[in-house]
Design an enzyme around this catalytic site. Structure first.
Site, PDB file in Angstrom:
ATOM      1  CD  GLN A  56      -2.756  -1.296   2.385  1.00  0.00           C
ATOM      2  OE1 GLN A  56      -2.688  -0.262   3.288  1.00  0.00           O
ATOM      3  NE2 GLN A  56      -3.418  -2.300   2.682  1.00  0.00           N
ATOM      4  CB  CYS A  57       4.278   1.654  -0.536  1.00  0.00           C
ATOM      5  SG  CYS A  57       5.729   3.009  -0.760  1.00  0.00           S
TER       6      CYS A  57
END
Length: 158
Positions: free
Chosen positions: A34-35
């Site tokens: 989730q970067c």
């Protein structure tokens, strides 16, 4: 010491001694699903496809150390990477890559290459040579397909 002195556990739960990669060049990357850099998985897959037969191993090391951007379980991480990016290179279980609780490989890398070479965010990259020695490192901003990374990999594969 060399990288061969360390061991991980695969994302599926099996032992993964680094010595399994003897004679290979290994790109070790701490990853997160989730970067803002998660799209770098595409570049890692491309490197893997291009250099796999020449002796490159891409090793993803999921970590939740930076921004809580890898909160999932091993199964969730594995499924996300396979479905979204077609990842089929080796992955470890989720580990810490920074601070006092960092995996021993990451503590060693920091000692070998200096404080500047420690991961400061997700998608930090280390290149380990065929002899298990660290060759170079690249920060998160350096994409896997950059000429800087590919040049180091190509030289190491020779």
């Amino acid at each position: 010491m060399s990288a061969y002195d360390f061991s991980f556990v695969s994302i599926s739960g099996e032992p993964m001694p680094f010595s399994d990669f003897k004679g290979k060049v290994v790109l070790v990357v701490n990853t997160a699903s989730q970067c803002g850099f998660t799209s770098q998985y595409s570049g890692l897959v491309e490197l893997w496809k291009k250099y796999r037969e020449k002796g490159l191993v891409v090793l993803a090391v999921p970590s939740n150390d930076f921004g809580g951007q890898e909160p999932g379980s091993s199964d969730e991480i594995k499924t996300f990477c396979e479905v979204t990016f077609g990842v089929d290179f080796p992955m470890t279980e989720k580990v810490s890559v920074s601070g006092k609780g960092a995996h021993p490989f990451y503590k060693w890398a920091k000692t070998e290459l200096g404080r500047r070479a420690k991961p400061r965010w997700n998608f930090h990259k280390y290149v380990v040579g065929k002899d298990g020695k660290l060759i170079d490192w690249f920060g998160s901003m350096t994409s896997p397909g950059s000429s800087r990374v590919t040049k180091v990999i190509e030289n190491a594969l020779r």
